[in-house]
Write an enzyme that holds these catalytic residues in place. Structure first.
Site, PDB file in Angstrom:
ATOM      1  N   THR A  50       0.683  -1.125   0.003  1.00 11.70           N
ATOM      2  CA  THR A  50      -0.471  -0.375  -0.063  1.00 11.70           C
ATOM      3  C   THR A  50       0.529   1.257  -0.142  1.00 11.70           C
ATOM      4  OG1 THR A  50      -1.366  -0.761   1.495  1.00 11.70           O
ATOM      5  CG2 THR A  50      -1.880   1.041   1.463  1.00 11.70           C
ATOM      6  N   CYS A  51       2.027   1.123   0.709  1.00 13.39           N
ATOM      7  CA  CYS A  51       2.425   2.512   0.681  1.00 13.39           C
ATOM      8  C   CYS A  51       3.204   3.023  -0.659  1.00 13.39           C
ATOM      9  CB  CYS A  51       3.760   1.814   2.192  1.00 13.39           C
ATOM     10  SG  CYS A  51       3.439   1.616   3.635  1.00 13.39           S
ATOM     11  N   SER A  52       3.455   1.105  -1.372  1.00 16.03           N
ATOM     12  CA  SER A  52       4.797   1.338  -1.962  1.00 16.03           C
ATOM     13  C   SER A  52       3.704   2.411  -3.932  1.00 16.03           C
ATOM     14  CB  SER A  52       5.408   0.174  -2.843  1.00 16.03           C
ATOM     15  OG  SER A  52       6.316   0.080  -1.929  1.00 16.03           O
TER      16      SER A  52
END
Lengths: 162, 219
Positions: A50-52
């Site tokens: 999700t971060c990336s």
């Protein structure tokens, strides 16, 4: 620590990064944010999906728009060391404005009251997913995500406040 | 006393000179122990290590697991399972090396390549697996291993909370490099859980004794 709230002054703290010679350096948050309009967004972990794939790209894509609305700095922080943050940042070659800063020992994350224990996922204590709009060190908007969610902490949401 | 010290610490000629200088400054009672301590300090070697040749690595770190390098999706699919040490070491011939940090210079440019390039030699000597471990989370280890194109040759594991390295007393404070508590740079040859050879670098930035060539000579 209680989570940082609208109206509070953000605490000072040091975050780390690698300079152009790949040497670890530190910077104080106040030195970046005093007298300025900044967005600080936190992610649980470099190299996690999700971060990336969503959170960071959202801010990279809308960086020009944010700058156009008077935002001076867009800062991404994570509980990772500066070598990992630096390498992760390089996986976004299109990035022009987002600064990736490392909070390796989670000191700043704890000072913000935004720590999250993800030991059962093999991550240890990390940051919650959040986005703050800070004007001259005062928090104007604090969007803190519930665990596992990605809704209010996006670039899209914080642009509405500008 | 010189002979005794020589047996305890295999030395080259420069280190022997340092030893002579250190021992010359000591006098009076408790001479031998004080000399050992001061020589130890002068050479920067560990005096008390928790593990050594002969140690059973699984018993030395009871209830400790490592996390196999994986993507997040693989983590979800496996319900974030971890690997107990006995699954890694029991009934196997393993070469394991530990390093301070994924994505750092010496680890990426020297230490991992040393093992990757020699994998065929390890296989030829009957080694079941070559393992790389660091105090990093398994997702970072996975991304790093893929970047180094080393996943086929080497099994990468994370020791995210340092519990494996702390149990073996192989930790070092790298706060100066903004890394916090990390693993020393080390290597070991382990057969059915028993350490047959152990090499620990004096300086984490060196690959003098912990590279593949040294341990190949010890198998």
């Amino acid at each position: 620590m209680a989570p940082i709230a609208v109206g509070s002054v953000i605490p000072d703290g040091t975050l780390a990064y690698l300079d152009d010679d790949n040497k670890p350096q530190t910077v104080s948050i106040h030195s970046l944010a005093a007298g300025k309009k900044v967005i600080i967004f936190g992610v649980p972990g470099a190299f996690t999906p999700t971060c990336s794939l969503k959170h960071v790209p959202g801010f990279i894509e809308r960086a020009e728009e944010l700058k156009g609305k008077g935002v001076d700095e867009i800062i991404c922080i994570s509980v990772n060391d500066p070598f990992v943050m630096n390498s992760w940042a390089k996986t976004f070659p299109e990035n022009k404005h987002v600064k990736f800063l490392a909070d390796g020992a989670a000191k700043y994350t704890n000072a913000l009251g935004l720590e999250l224990d993800l030991s059962d996922k093999g991550l240890g204590v990390r940051s919650k997913r959040f986005a703050l709009l800070v004007e001259d060190l005062k928090v104007k908007v604090a969007n803190v995500e519930s665990a596992g969610e990605f809704t209010i902490s996006s670039a899209e949401e914080i642009i509405k406040a500008l | 006393m010189g002979m005794l010290l020589c047996c305890l610490f295999p030395l080259d000629s420069i280190e022997w000179e340092n030893l002579v200088m250190a021992s010359a400054t000591v006098n009076g009672g408790g001479c031998r122990l004080r000399v050992i301590r001061s020589v130890s300090a002068a050479l920067g070697r560990r005096f008390y290590a928790k593990v050594a040749t002969g140690t059973d690595i699984v018993s030395a770190a009871p209830n400790v697991s490592l996390q196999k390098a994986r993507t997040w999706d693989e983590g979800v699919a496996s319900k974030f399972s971890t690997t107990p040490l006995k699954h890694i070491f029991k009934d196997k011939k393993v070469v394991i090396f530990g390093l301070p940090g994924a994505y750092t210079g010496v680890c990426s440019n020297k230490h991992v390549p040393s093992y990757k390039e020699n994998i065929d030699k390890f296989k030829a000597k009957g080694i079941d697996s070559v393992i790389c471990v660091a105090v990093n989370d398994p997702y970072t280890m996975n991304a790093w291993a893929e970047k180094l194109q080393a996943k086929e040759a080497i099994d990468f594991y994370g020791d995210f909370d340092g519990s494996f390295h702390k149990s073996l007393d192989l930790v070092t404070d790298l706060s100066g490099a903004l890394l916090g508590t990390r693993s020393e740079r080390w290597s070991a040859y382990v057969v059915d859980g028993k350490i047959k050879a152990l090499n620990v670098e004096e300086a984490p930035s060196d690959v003098k004794v912990s590279g593949a060539d040294t341990i190949l000579g010890q198998i």
